[in-house]
Design a protein around this motif. Sequence first.
Motif, PDB file in Angstrom:
ATOM      1  N   MET A 253      40.491  38.781  39.618  1.00 10.86           N
ATOM      2  CA  MET A 253      40.981  37.807  38.647  1.00 10.86           C
ATOM      3  C   MET A 253      39.886  36.800  38.308  1.00 10.86           C
ATOM      4  N   ILE A 254      39.175  36.337  39.322  1.00 13.68           N
ATOM      5  CA  ILE A 254      38.081  35.389  39.091  1.00 13.68           C
ATOM      6  C   ILE A 254      36.976  36.037  38.268  1.00 13.68           C
ATOM      7  N   LEU A 255      36.687  37.300  38.580  1.00 16.31           N
ATOM      8  CA  LEU A 255      35.637  38.045  37.872  1.00 16.31           C
ATOM      9  C   LEU A 255      36.244  38.941  36.801  1.00 16.31           C
ATOM     10  N   CYS A 256      37.241  38.425  36.102  1.00 17.04           N
ATOM     11  CA  CYS A 256      38.004  39.252  35.157  1.00 17.04           C
ATOM     12  C   CYS A 256      37.142  39.832  34.032  1.00 17.04           C
ATOM     13  N   GLN A 257      36.039  39.201  33.704  1.00 19.17           N
ATOM     14  CA  GLN A 257      35.184  39.701  32.637  1.00 19.17           C
ATOM     15  C   GLN A 257      34.196  40.761  33.118  1.00 19.17           C
TER      16      GLN A 257
END
Length: 302
Positions: A253-257
């Motif tokens: 989620m934090i690194l969603c990109q």
Amino acid sequence: MDTNIMRHFFIFNSVNIILMSLSFNFLESYLPTLIKRAFLYGKFSVKTPHTIAAKLEVPKRWFRHFYIFCAPLMTITLCLLSYKNLYNVNIPEIVFTLLDTLLGTSRKPLISAEDAFLAVVILNIHCWKRFYESCFINVYSNQKIHVFLYFIGFAHYIGIILCILGESGGFVKDSHAILFLHKVTTVKLVCAFICLWASYEQLKTNFILARLRKNSHGDIVSLEHKIPFDGLFKYIAGPLQLCEAIVYLMLSMILCQASTFHYITLWVISNQVVCAYLSDQWYRKTFTNYPKERKIIIPYIW
């Protein structure tokens, strides 16, 4: 070379763990001992002797080597990331070459400096906590693991670092990144908090398991497996696996990109679900007094 080796590696591991678990569930009696001993370890290991398999196994307590290796490496990664984002220093050409080789030459700077920094800080806390657990809390039996699984553990943590750095600004040629901590969103801070909560619950679970093999003075008196009843064990057979899955889901989620990191999460969830399932089946077959209402990995559901 424009092939994302890291992506293929984690996809292969995910597919392999799923196919092997299905094979054990439906075709276990037909599988050769060499295959079963390569896949199963710990309390559900295969006791059938096999000369070749025995030579390819190492002590399960060697799990601690993963964290002795990865915790300092994760801290070095945090220092490198901070140094690059704060001072915009030049990255050695060999780093670009390594990342291009393992993630492909067409990789893009998809991860912001803030997200990369937050993820690596969380991973530092998690890995050093795992180091503490494996070296000072866990009470290992004399079980063995296949040497292939041993090396997969090292590849996993190296892969995490490569997949984050390889898609972070400043670690792709002609890209730049500046760290502004105020840009970290509330949603990602909540994800970080959930990550740390799950890691803490994992720590509590390891204390519970360790106490089952110790007396009231803290001395190890047994290496046998017993039924745990405290903490999240009241609800599920695999608290350790649930917490690990939550940690990586929140990191995704934090690194969603990101493009590649999610395949690590897929691999982790696949592995943890299979481990929890096997653990549940083993407890039910081994102990007649095992709580029938206890679920596998999701409280009250499955």
